[in-house]
Design an enzyme around this catalytic site. Structure first.
Site, PDB file in Angstrom:
ATOM      1  N   ALA A 147       0.306  -9.962   3.709  1.00 36.90           N
ATOM      2  CA  ALA A 147      -0.558 -10.670   5.092  1.00 36.90           C
ATOM      3  C   ALA A 147      -1.790  -9.945   4.888  1.00 36.90           C
ATOM      4  O   ALA A 147      -2.164  -9.216   4.041  1.00 36.90           O
ATOM      5  CB  ALA A 147       0.098  -9.625   6.118  1.00 36.90           C
ATOM      6  N   GLY A 156       4.266  -9.216   2.690  1.00 39.78           N
ATOM      7  CA  GLY A 156       4.335 -10.335   3.461  1.00 39.78           C
ATOM      8  C   GLY A 156       4.779 -11.539   2.643  1.00 39.78           C
ATOM      9  O   GLY A 156       5.639 -12.452   2.899  1.00 39.78           O
ATOM     10  N   GLU A 204       8.073 -10.985   1.517  1.00 37.30           N
ATOM     11  CA  GLU A 204       9.074 -11.091   2.706  1.00 37.30           C
ATOM     12  C   GLU A 204       9.204 -12.897   2.886  1.00 37.30           C
ATOM     13  O   GLU A 204      10.094 -13.225   3.360  1.00 37.30           O
ATOM     14  CB  GLU A 204       8.548 -10.581   3.937  1.00 37.30           C
ATOM     15  CG  GLU A 204       8.666  -9.049   4.007  1.00 37.30           C
ATOM     16  CD  GLU A 204       7.957  -8.086   4.827  1.00 37.30           C
ATOM     17  OE1 GLU A 204       6.628  -8.710   5.119  1.00 37.30           O
ATOM     18  OE2 GLU A 204       8.349  -7.330   5.468  1.00 37.30           O
ATOM     19  N   GLU A 223       3.356  -1.816   1.294  1.00 37.84           N
ATOM     20  CA  GLU A 223       2.913  -1.703   2.637  1.00 37.84           C
ATOM     21  C   GLU A 223       2.631  -0.218   2.581  1.00 37.84           C
ATOM     22  O   GLU A 223       1.808   0.365   3.138  1.00 37.84           O
ATOM     23  CB  GLU A 223       3.710  -2.140   3.541  1.00 37.84           C
ATOM     24  CG  GLU A 223       3.428  -3.725   3.919  1.00 37.84           C
ATOM     25  CD  GLU A 223       4.734  -4.340   2.941  1.00 37.84           C
ATOM     26  OE1 GLU A 223       5.380  -3.725   2.351  1.00 37.84           O
ATOM     27  OE2 GLU A 223       5.119  -5.444   3.626  1.00 37.84           O
TER      28      GLU A 223
HETATM   29  N1  DAK Z   1      -5.008  -9.077   2.204  1.00 37.11           N
HETATM   30  C1  DAK Z   1      -6.466  -9.448   2.232  1.00 37.11           C
HETATM   31  N2  DAK Z   1      -7.180  -9.699   1.025  1.00 37.11           N
HETATM   32  C2  DAK Z   1      -6.675  -9.654   0.003  1.00 37.11           C
HETATM   33  C3  DAK Z   1      -5.118  -9.119  -0.226  1.00 37.11           C
HETATM   34  C4  DAK Z   1      -4.439  -9.067   1.221  1.00 37.11           C
HETATM   35  N3  DAK Z   1      -3.178  -8.444   1.050  1.00 37.11           N
HETATM   36  N4  DAK Z   1      -4.661  -9.224  -1.570  1.00 37.11           N
HETATM   37  C5  DAK Z   1      -5.712  -9.535  -2.218  1.00 37.11           C
HETATM   38  N5  DAK Z   1      -6.665  -9.933  -1.388  1.00 37.11           N
HETATM   39  C6  DAK Z   1      -8.191 -10.216  -1.775  1.00 37.11           C
HETATM   40  C7  DAK Z   1      -8.842  -9.126  -2.438  1.00 37.11           C
HETATM   41  O1  DAK Z   1      -9.681  -8.286  -1.473  1.00 37.11           O
HETATM   42  C8  DAK Z   1      -9.970  -9.833  -3.227  1.00 37.11           C
HETATM   43  O2  DAK Z   1     -10.865 -10.265  -2.437  1.00 37.11           O
HETATM   44  P1  DAK Z   1     -12.697  -9.910  -2.825  1.00 37.11           P
HETATM   45  O3  DAK Z   1     -12.650  -8.703  -2.929  1.00 37.11           O
HETATM   46  O4  DAK Z   1     -12.812 -10.682  -4.067  1.00 37.11           O
HETATM   47  O5  DAK Z   1     -13.201 -10.636  -1.658  1.00 37.11           O
HETATM   48  C9  DAK Z   1      -9.367 -11.003  -3.876  1.00 37.11           C
HETATM   49  O6  DAK Z   1      -8.108 -11.139  -2.962  1.00 37.11           O
HETATM   50  C10 DAK Z   1      -8.451 -10.775  -5.147  1.00 37.11           C
HETATM   51  O7  DAK Z   1      -8.010  -9.638  -5.410  1.00 37.11           O
HETATM   52  P2  DAK Z   1      -8.117  -8.605  -6.393  1.00 37.11           P
HETATM   53  O8  DAK Z   1      -9.791  -8.273  -6.783  1.00 37.11           O
HETATM   54  O9  DAK Z   1      -7.578  -7.165  -5.591  1.00 37.11           O
HETATM   55  O10 DAK Z   1      -7.263  -8.856  -7.600  1.00 37.11           O
HETATM   56  P3  DAK Z   1      -6.539  -7.870  -8.519  1.00 37.11           P
HETATM   57  O11 DAK Z   1      -6.133  -8.876  -9.708  1.00 37.11           O
HETATM   58  O12 DAK Z   1      -7.490  -6.798  -9.000  1.00 37.11           O
HETATM   59  O13 DAK Z   1      -5.254  -7.143  -7.946  1.00 37.11           O
HETATM   60  C11 DAK Z   1      -3.439  -7.169  -6.090  1.00 37.11           C
HETATM   61  C12 DAK Z   1      -4.329  -8.094  -7.267  1.00 37.11           C
HETATM   62  C13 DAK Z   1      -2.417  -8.268  -5.568  1.00 37.11           C
HETATM   63  C14 DAK Z   1      -2.815  -6.007  -6.874  1.00 37.11           C
HETATM   64  C15 DAK Z   1      -4.513  -6.678  -5.315  1.00 37.11           C
HETATM   65  O14 DAK Z   1      -5.131  -7.361  -4.739  1.00 37.11           O
HETATM   66  C16 DAK Z   1      -3.435  -5.809  -4.024  1.00 37.11           C
HETATM   67  O15 DAK Z   1      -3.280  -4.847  -4.292  1.00 37.11           O
HETATM   68  N6  DAK Z   1      -3.747  -6.494  -2.849  1.00 37.11           N
HETATM   69  C17 DAK Z   1      -2.831  -5.970  -1.535  1.00 37.11           C
HETATM   70  C18 DAK Z   1      -1.215  -6.258  -1.732  1.00 37.11           C
HETATM   71  C19 DAK Z   1      -0.890  -5.486  -0.648  1.00 37.11           C
HETATM   72  O16 DAK Z   1      -0.828  -4.404  -0.339  1.00 37.11           O
HETATM   73  N7  DAK Z   1      -0.114  -6.302   0.020  1.00 37.11           N
HETATM   74  C20 DAK Z   1       0.634  -5.823   1.257  1.00 37.11           C
HETATM   75  C21 DAK Z   1      -0.297  -6.216   2.703  1.00 37.11           C
HETATM   76  S1  DAK Z   1       0.442  -5.740   4.139  1.00 37.11           S
HETATM   77  C22 DAK Z   1       4.095  -9.114  10.007  1.00 37.11           C
HETATM   78  C23 DAK Z   1       4.468  -9.913   9.108  1.00 37.11           C
HETATM   79  C24 DAK Z   1       3.996  -9.382   7.797  1.00 37.11           C
HETATM   80  C25 DAK Z   1       3.347  -8.357   7.449  1.00 37.11           C
HETATM   81  C26 DAK Z   1       3.135  -7.365   8.504  1.00 37.11           C
HETATM   82  C27 DAK Z   1       3.451  -7.736   9.721  1.00 37.11           C
HETATM   83  N8  DAK Z   1       4.601  -9.229  11.447  1.00 37.11           N
HETATM   84  C28 DAK Z   1       5.178 -10.590  11.746  1.00 37.11           C
HETATM   85  C29 DAK Z   1       3.837  -8.674  12.496  1.00 37.11           C
HETATM   86  C30 DAK Z   1       2.908  -8.012   6.087  1.00 37.11           C
HETATM   87  C31 DAK Z   1       2.029  -6.842   5.603  1.00 37.11           C
HETATM   88  C32 DAK Z   1       1.588  -6.981   4.460  1.00 37.11           C
HETATM   89  O17 DAK Z   1       1.907  -7.662   3.594  1.00 37.11           O
END
Ligand code: DAK
Length: 257
Positions: A65, A108, A111, A131
């Protein structure tokens, strides 16, 4: 549609949806999820389409997400936005949905892949529920679907440490259907889609519903549900066609009636 690309006629009876926020690794913002829901609902109503493939790009299926969109929300904001209704509508898609996954399928994104019916992955795919690292828990089925797919010990480790698993591990754990080289993952998903598209759409829909029911009920109720759907296939022309084709040693020509 700004954040997805929809091709209703990707192949005969097969539609393709591409998540299209490449710079953000296909982070699932509210607009993207709304567009995905709308596309799936439209495809469900399009007779010509029998199977749907959802994919991202080589680097990312979806990295979760959109954290930037969620970061400043409080619990009441989350409640009022009610993303769950969108996710629930996506889950209720009647036609089979295959996720073709390469690169990151996280949070997400993982998921969403698990909400699909089958997953074909490239060798570079990485699955995870990170998360916990940003102070929250999975919110769109991760704790439930992952645990059912790969068992408690492995799911607990993934959910509590946030560590990723490789495509090979995901295959050996039973999370996904197949792993292929990166240049072939979409092709492999299409192969599977075409095989399913050659079956009776009536039987496919009922069979999908019955398999999904096994997640939601006890065995007795699940078997009862399966039996009703089995009887119902005998109300279709496709059942007659399928069985006659077998007896007459020819290929069945299914009409979805
Ligand atoms: N959200 C927003 N931006 C994201 C992102 C994300 N989840 N993942 C990556 N990006 C963005 C980065 O901020 C970066 O943007 P800029 O800085 O260039 O503006 C760009 O994508 C490229 O990412 P990185 O520079 O970080 O690339 P790397 O290769 O160094 O790293 C990575 C890739 C995937 C390991 C890293 O980006 C990362 O850790 N991303 C976050 C992964 C994460 O924590 N995912 C879980 C998020 S929480 C719900 C439904 C669903 C959910 C919740 C509620 N309901 C129905 C209520 C789900 C929640 C989640 O998924």
């Amino acid at each position: 549609m700004e954040f997805i690309k929809l091709n209703k006629a990707y192949a005969e009876h097969v539609a393709l949806i591409e998540l299209n926020r490449p710079k953000e690794l296909n982070a699932l913002n509210l607009q993207l999820m709304g567009e995905l829901r709308d596309a799936l609902q439209e495809l469900d109503k399009t007779d010509e389409v029998r199977v749907i493939i959802v994919t991202g790009n080589e680097r990312a299926f979806a990295a979760g997400a959109d954290i930037k969109q969620m970061a400043d929300n409080n619990a009441i904001d989350m409640l009022m936005i009610d993303q769950f209704s969108t996710w629930d509508q996506i889950r209720k898609t009647k036609k089979p949905v295959i996720a073709a996954v390469s690169g990151f399928a996280l949070g997400g994104g993982c998921e969403l892949a698990m909400t699909c019916d089958m997953i074909i992955a490239s060798e570079t795919a990485k699955f995870g529920q990170p998360e916990i690292k940003i102070g929250v828990t999975p919110g769109a089925g991760g704790t439930q679907r992952l645990t059912k797919a790969i068992g408690k010990a492995r799911a607990m480790e993934m959910v509590l440490t946030g560590k990723f698993i490789s495509a090979e591990e995901a295959l050996s754990f039973g999370l996904i259907n197949k792993v292929v080289p990166v240049e072939m993952y979409l092709q492999e998903a299409l192969k599977l889609a075409l095989e399913i598209a050659s079956m009776s759409p009536v039987a496919v829909q009922l069979a999908k519903e019955s398999v999904n029911r096994s997640f939601e009920t006890h065995l007795d109720e699940g078997l009862h549900f399966e039996r009703k759907n089995f009887y119902l296939t005998f109300a279709s022309e496709d059942q007659t066609e399928g069985m006659n084709a077998f007896v007459e040693k020819r290929k069945a020509n299914y009409k979805g009636k």
